[in-house]
Scaffold this active site. Structure first.
Site, PDB file in Angstrom:
ATOM      1  N   THR A 118      -2.599  -6.757   2.394  1.00 22.02           N
ATOM      2  CA  THR A 118      -1.294  -5.110   2.692  1.00 22.02           C
ATOM      3  C   THR A 118      -1.463  -4.235   2.094  1.00 22.02           C
ATOM      4  O   THR A 118      -1.703  -3.287   2.912  1.00 22.02           O
ATOM      5  CB  THR A 118       0.048  -6.885   2.761  1.00 22.02           C
ATOM      6  OG1 THR A 118      -0.010  -7.419   2.791  1.00 22.02           O
ATOM      7  CG2 THR A 118       1.424  -5.033   2.453  1.00 22.02           C
ATOM      8  N   CYS A 119      -2.082  -4.632   0.593  1.00 27.03           N
ATOM      9  CA  CYS A 119      -2.162  -3.419  -0.162  1.00 27.03           C
ATOM     10  C   CYS A 119      -3.885  -2.614   0.859  1.00 27.03           C
ATOM     11  O   CYS A 119      -3.452  -0.849   0.588  1.00 27.03           O
ATOM     12  CB  CYS A 119      -2.988  -3.894  -1.254  1.00 27.03           C
ATOM     13  SG  CYS A 119      -1.855  -4.476  -2.105  1.00 27.03           S
ATOM     14  N   GLU A 120      -4.776  -3.223   1.139  1.00 27.76           N
ATOM     15  CA  GLU A 120      -5.876  -2.455   1.994  1.00 27.76           C
ATOM     16  C   GLU A 120      -4.971  -2.215   3.228  1.00 27.76           C
ATOM     17  O   GLU A 120      -6.080  -0.735   2.866  1.00 27.76           O
ATOM     18  CB  GLU A 120      -6.862  -3.376   2.295  1.00 27.76           C
ATOM     19  CG  GLU A 120      -7.431  -3.849   1.413  1.00 27.76           C
ATOM     20  CD  GLU A 120      -8.854  -4.594   0.815  1.00 27.76           C
ATOM     21  OE1 GLU A 120      -9.057  -4.755   2.598  1.00 27.76           O
ATOM     22  OE2 GLU A 120      -9.509  -5.229   0.292  1.00 27.76           O
TER      23      GLU A 120
END
Length: 162
Positions: free
Chosen positions: A54-56
């Protein structure tokens, strides 16, 4: 005795004065909010951890739309509790050309001041803040664990630029 809720109580409200910070970026350079504000508005993007899907995806959206997020009057920075060497490897692998700041020590101190630290998990929730050149918070939002920011979140924050 019940255990207190460890999830952040909520992000700094709009109209608040943004807490000053000095953090190191992925290249181990010191970055202060006051210096960033000299250029103009600052979009501060808290994220839990590097090397997560999700962060990527969220930071990849910034990377892929960098002209919207970094220009002559706006700087975008991402902040996580990870250390600079981890951020260096991750940002190089992902092609992130914007500052990835380390809120490593005191652990989550800046995330806590902005109201987005999850103390049980030891990392920040996904907080998004637009700080105006004068230091006031113009946009404030947080989504909890497992949730992702939407394109609407980015668009709303950017629409409030000075």
């Amino acid at each position: 005795m019940t255990k207190p809720d460890s999830v952040a109580v909520g992000p700094l409200p709009v109209g608040s004065v943004a807490p000053e910070f000095e953090l190191r970026d992925q290249n181990n350079r010191r970055v202060t909010l006051s210096t960033l504000r000299e250029k103009g508005d600052v979009l501060i993007v808290f994220f839990p951890l590097a090397f997560t899907g999700t962060c990527e995806g969220e930071l990849g959206y910034i990377r892929d739309n960098l002209p919207k997020f970094d220009d002559t009057t706006l700087t975008t920075v991402a902040v996580s509790v990870g250390p600079p060497p981890t951020h260096k490897v991750w940002s190089s692998a992902q092609g992130y050309l914007f500052p990835i700041l380390s809120d490593f020590w005191p652990h989550g101190g800046v995330a806590s001041e902005y109201g987005v630290l999850d103390t049980d998990r030891g990392y920040a929730n996904r907080g998004t803040f637009l700080v105006a050149r004068d230091g006031t918070v113009r946009f404030s939002d947080m989504v909890g664990p497992g949730e992702a920011r939407t394109v609407d979140t980015w668009d709303e924050a950017l629409s409030l630029r000075s």
